[in-house]
Design a protein around this motif. Structure first.
Motif, PDB file in Angstrom:
ATOM      1  N   PHE A 153       9.613 -24.336  18.947  1.00  0.00           N
ATOM      2  CA  PHE A 153       9.559 -23.076  19.676  1.00  0.00           C
ATOM      3  C   PHE A 153       8.129 -22.556  19.840  1.00  0.00           C
ATOM      4  O   PHE A 153       7.917 -21.453  20.311  1.00  0.00           O
ATOM      5  N   GLY A 154       7.123 -23.372  19.468  1.00  0.00           N
ATOM      6  CA  GLY A 154       5.765 -23.025  19.826  1.00  0.00           C
ATOM      7  C   GLY A 154       4.710 -23.023  18.745  1.00  0.00           C
ATOM      8  O   GLY A 154       3.644 -23.600  18.936  1.00  0.00           O
ATOM      9  N   PRO A 155       4.930 -22.341  17.583  1.00  0.00           N
ATOM     10  CA  PRO A 155       3.842 -22.247  16.603  1.00  0.00           C
ATOM     11  C   PRO A 155       3.482 -23.591  15.976  1.00  0.00           C
ATOM     12  O   PRO A 155       4.319 -24.472  15.840  1.00  0.00           O
ATOM     13  N   ARG A 156       2.230 -23.714  15.583  1.00  0.00           N
ATOM     14  CA  ARG A 156       1.803 -24.883  14.818  1.00  0.00           C
ATOM     15  C   ARG A 156       1.985 -24.581  13.334  1.00  0.00           C
ATOM     16  O   ARG A 156       2.154 -23.432  12.940  1.00  0.00           O
ATOM     17  N   TRP A 157       1.981 -25.616  12.533  1.00  0.00           N
ATOM     18  CA  TRP A 157       2.025 -25.445  11.088  1.00  0.00           C
ATOM     19  C   TRP A 157       0.643 -25.111  10.582  1.00  0.00           C
ATOM     20  O   TRP A 157      -0.334 -25.789  10.905  1.00  0.00           O
ATOM     21  N   ASN A 158       0.534 -24.077   9.769  1.00  0.00           N
ATOM     22  CA  ASN A 158      -0.737 -23.738   9.142  1.00  0.00           C
ATOM     23  C   ASN A 158      -0.454 -22.747   8.022  1.00  0.00           C
ATOM     24  O   ASN A 158      -0.606 -21.544   8.185  1.00  0.00           O
ATOM     25  N   ALA A 159      -0.019 -23.264   6.871  1.00  0.00           N
ATOM     26  CA  ALA A 159       0.368 -22.393   5.761  1.00  0.00           C
ATOM     27  C   ALA A 159      -0.810 -21.548   5.273  1.00  0.00           C
ATOM     28  O   ALA A 159      -0.622 -20.412   4.827  1.00  0.00           O
ATOM     29  N   ALA A 160      -2.035 -22.063   5.375  1.00  0.00           N
ATOM     30  CA  ALA A 160      -3.206 -21.312   4.902  1.00  0.00           C
ATOM     31  C   ALA A 160      -3.428 -20.047   5.721  1.00  0.00           C
ATOM     32  O   ALA A 160      -4.096 -19.116   5.255  1.00  0.00           O
ATOM     33  N   ALA A 161      -2.858 -19.979   6.922  1.00  0.00           N
ATOM     34  CA  ALA A 161      -3.043 -18.808   7.782  1.00  0.00           C
ATOM     35  C   ALA A 161      -2.377 -17.560   7.215  1.00  0.00           C
ATOM     36  O   ALA A 161      -2.699 -16.452   7.643  1.00  0.00           O
ATOM     37  N   VAL A 162      -1.472 -17.706   6.244  1.00  0.00           N
ATOM     38  CA  VAL A 162      -0.787 -16.531   5.701  1.00  0.00           C
ATOM     39  C   VAL A 162      -1.757 -15.591   4.996  1.00  0.00           C
ATOM     40  O   VAL A 162      -1.532 -14.382   4.968  1.00  0.00           O
ATOM     41  N   ASP A 163      -2.842 -16.116   4.465  1.00  0.00           N
ATOM     42  CA  ASP A 163      -3.806 -15.258   3.763  1.00  0.00           C
ATOM     43  C   ASP A 163      -4.383 -14.206   4.701  1.00  0.00           C
ATOM     44  O   ASP A 163      -4.418 -13.014   4.375  1.00  0.00           O
ATOM     45  N   ALA A 164      -4.845 -14.638   5.875  1.00  0.00           N
ATOM     46  CA  ALA A 164      -5.438 -13.697   6.831  1.00  0.00           C
ATOM     47  C   ALA A 164      -4.391 -12.715   7.351  1.00  0.00           C
ATOM     48  O   ALA A 164      -4.683 -11.531   7.554  1.00  0.00           O
ATOM     49  N   ILE A 165      -3.159 -13.179   7.542  1.00  0.00           N
ATOM     50  CA  ILE A 165      -2.085 -12.310   8.023  1.00  0.00           C
ATOM     51  C   ILE A 165      -1.796 -11.221   6.983  1.00  0.00           C
ATOM     52  O   ILE A 165      -1.655 -10.042   7.316  1.00  0.00           O
ATOM     53  N   LEU A 166      -1.715 -11.613   5.709  1.00  0.00           N
ATOM     54  CA  LEU A 166      -1.441 -10.644   4.652  1.00  0.00           C
ATOM     55  C   LEU A 166      -2.625  -9.706   4.423  1.00  0.00           C
ATOM     56  O   LEU A 166      -2.430  -8.520   4.159  1.00  0.00           O
ATOM     57  N   ASP A 167      -3.845 -10.218   4.538  1.00  0.00           N
ATOM     58  CA  ASP A 167      -5.024  -9.339   4.427  1.00  0.00           C
ATOM     59  C   ASP A 167      -4.959  -8.232   5.477  1.00  0.00           C
ATOM     60  O   ASP A 167      -5.209  -7.060   5.180  1.00  0.00           O
ATOM     61  N   GLU A 168      -4.614  -8.606   6.696  1.00  0.00           N
ATOM     62  CA  GLU A 168      -4.520  -7.621   7.785  1.00  0.00           C
ATOM     63  C   GLU A 168      -3.411  -6.608   7.510  1.00  0.00           C
ATOM     64  O   GLU A 168      -3.575  -5.406   7.732  1.00  0.00           O
ATOM     65  N   ALA A 169      -2.261  -7.090   7.017  1.00  0.00           N
ATOM     66  CA  ALA A 169      -1.142  -6.191   6.729  1.00  0.00           C
ATOM     67  C   ALA A 169      -1.486  -5.225   5.604  1.00  0.00           C
ATOM     68  O   ALA A 169      -1.228  -4.018   5.701  1.00  0.00           O
ATOM     69  N   PHE A 170      -2.070  -5.730   4.526  1.00  0.00           N
ATOM     70  CA  PHE A 170      -2.400  -4.864   3.383  1.00  0.00           C
ATOM     71  C   PHE A 170      -3.534  -3.886   3.697  1.00  0.00           C
ATOM     72  O   PHE A 170      -3.707  -2.904   2.986  1.00  0.00           O
ATOM     73  N   ALA A 171      -4.293  -4.151   4.743  1.00  0.00           N
ATOM     74  CA  ALA A 171      -5.311  -3.184   5.160  1.00  0.00           C
ATOM     75  C   ALA A 171      -4.664  -1.924   5.736  1.00  0.00           C
ATOM     76  O   ALA A 171      -5.279  -0.864   5.768  1.00  0.00           O
ATOM     77  N   LEU A 172      -3.392  -2.042   6.159  1.00  0.00           N
ATOM     78  CA  LEU A 172      -2.666  -0.901   6.725  1.00  0.00           C
ATOM     79  C   LEU A 172      -1.865  -0.126   5.691  1.00  0.00           C
ATOM     80  O   LEU A 172      -1.769   1.095   5.747  1.00  0.00           O
ATOM     81  N   THR A 173      -1.244  -0.834   4.758  1.00  0.00           N
ATOM     82  CA  THR A 173      -0.400  -0.192   3.747  1.00  0.00           C
ATOM     83  C   THR A 173      -0.195  -1.152   2.580  1.00  0.00           C
ATOM     84  O   THR A 173      -0.338  -2.375   2.728  1.00  0.00           O
ATOM     85  N   ASP A 174       0.153  -0.599   1.421  1.00  0.00           N
ATOM     86  CA  ASP A 174       0.457  -1.423   0.255  1.00  0.00           C
ATOM     87  C   ASP A 174       1.930  -1.822   0.200  1.00  0.00           C
ATOM     88  O   ASP A 174       2.333  -2.583  -0.681  1.00  0.00           O
ATOM     89  N   HIS A 175       2.736  -1.316   1.118  1.00  0.00           N
ATOM     90  CA  HIS A 175       4.184  -1.567   1.109  1.00  0.00           C
ATOM     91  C   HIS A 175       4.515  -2.608   2.176  1.00  0.00           C
ATOM     92  O   HIS A 175       4.778  -2.276   3.336  1.00  0.00           O
ATOM     93  N   ILE A 176       4.509  -3.864   1.752  1.00  0.00           N
ATOM     94  CA  ILE A 176       4.658  -4.992   2.673  1.00  0.00           C
ATOM     95  C   ILE A 176       5.895  -5.804   2.323  1.00  0.00           C
ATOM     96  O   ILE A 176       6.139  -6.109   1.157  1.00  0.00           O
ATOM     97  N   SER A 177       6.667  -6.155   3.344  1.00  0.00           N
ATOM     98  CA  SER A 177       7.707  -7.175   3.234  1.00  0.00           C
ATOM     99  C   SER A 177       7.461  -8.215   4.322  1.00  0.00           C
ATOM    100  O   SER A 177       7.037  -7.868   5.420  1.00  0.00           O
ATOM    101  N   ILE A 178       7.703  -9.460   3.994  1.00  0.00           N
ATOM    102  CA  ILE A 178       7.647 -10.511   5.008  1.00  0.00           C
ATOM    103  C   ILE A 178       9.047 -10.593   5.596  1.00  0.00           C
ATOM    104  O   ILE A 178       9.990 -11.019   4.920  1.00  0.00           O
TER     105      ILE A 178
END
Length: 194
Positions: free
Chosen positions: A57-82
């Motif tokens: 359905f389109g995305p490539r595999w890149n498990a290491a990319a989760v770090d940058a995604i979570l950094d961006e999310a936690f910059a907004l709030t400490d209450h995060i769910s995936i």
């Protein structure tokens, strides 16, 4: 939460897309034929890096990319769910002729993602409140209409009247059970009558 409007953030965990635009150097880049164009010695479209894997359905595999995604999310709030993460089981690997159903590859990528998220929490001391993986049954209309993807964790079983009677778990479902509830890793119930 810290005087901000955002109380809780649900994060969909997909790596950024890769767009190839330039010389192909004789390589055939994985991707849907209508999205990856080969024009002479050039390739243009959504694909993955050499040696990589692309989901149907389109995305490539890149498990290491989760770090940058979570950094961006936690910059907004400490209450995060995936709220959504996982892998399509229909993948296109470099060197193959096209997309193929690969349950073992799907489970392996879920393992990479899960371990990366666990390491992120250990490294940063931040807490993710919940992780929700794709749980849709395979062969449902939603995914059949979406380029025949195979995102679900369970193969449904039906009787002759097309009534849902049970299911067969995929390797991904078994991995998720063991990873998130190792103390309660009882056999997955597959018969609705039991």
């Amino acid at each position: 939460s810290k005087g901000r409007m955002l109380d809780h953030l649900g994060v969909q965990m997909y790596p950024e897309p890769m767009i190839k635009a330039g010389p192909s150097r004789g390589r055939t880049y994985p991707g849907l034929p209508h999205t990856v164009k080969k024009i002479g010695p050039f390739t243009f479209g959504g694909t993955c890096e050499p040696g990589g894997i692309l989901m149907r359905f389109g995305p490539r595999w890149n498990a290491a990319a989760v770090d940058a995604i979570l950094d961006e999310a936690f910059a907004l709030t400490d209450h995060i769910s995936i709220t959504e993460y996982g892998s399509d089981a229909r993948v296109f690997k470099w060197g193959k002729a096209g997309f193929e159903l690969d349950d073992a590859a799907q489970a392996h990528y879920l393992q990479l993602l899960t371990e990366r998220i666990q390491h992120y929490q250990e490294r940063t001391g931040r807490r993710i409140h919940g992780v929700y993986c794709w749980s849709d049954l395979r062969s449902q209309l939603e995914w059949n209409e979406g380029h025949d993807c195979c995102l679900g964790q369970i193969h449904p079983q039906h009787n002759t009247a097309r009534q849902f009677t049970g299911w067969t778990p995929t390797p991904a479902a078994t991995y998720l059970r063991d990873a998130y509830a190792p103390a309660a890793a009882a056999p997955i119930t597959t018969d609705l009558a039991s």
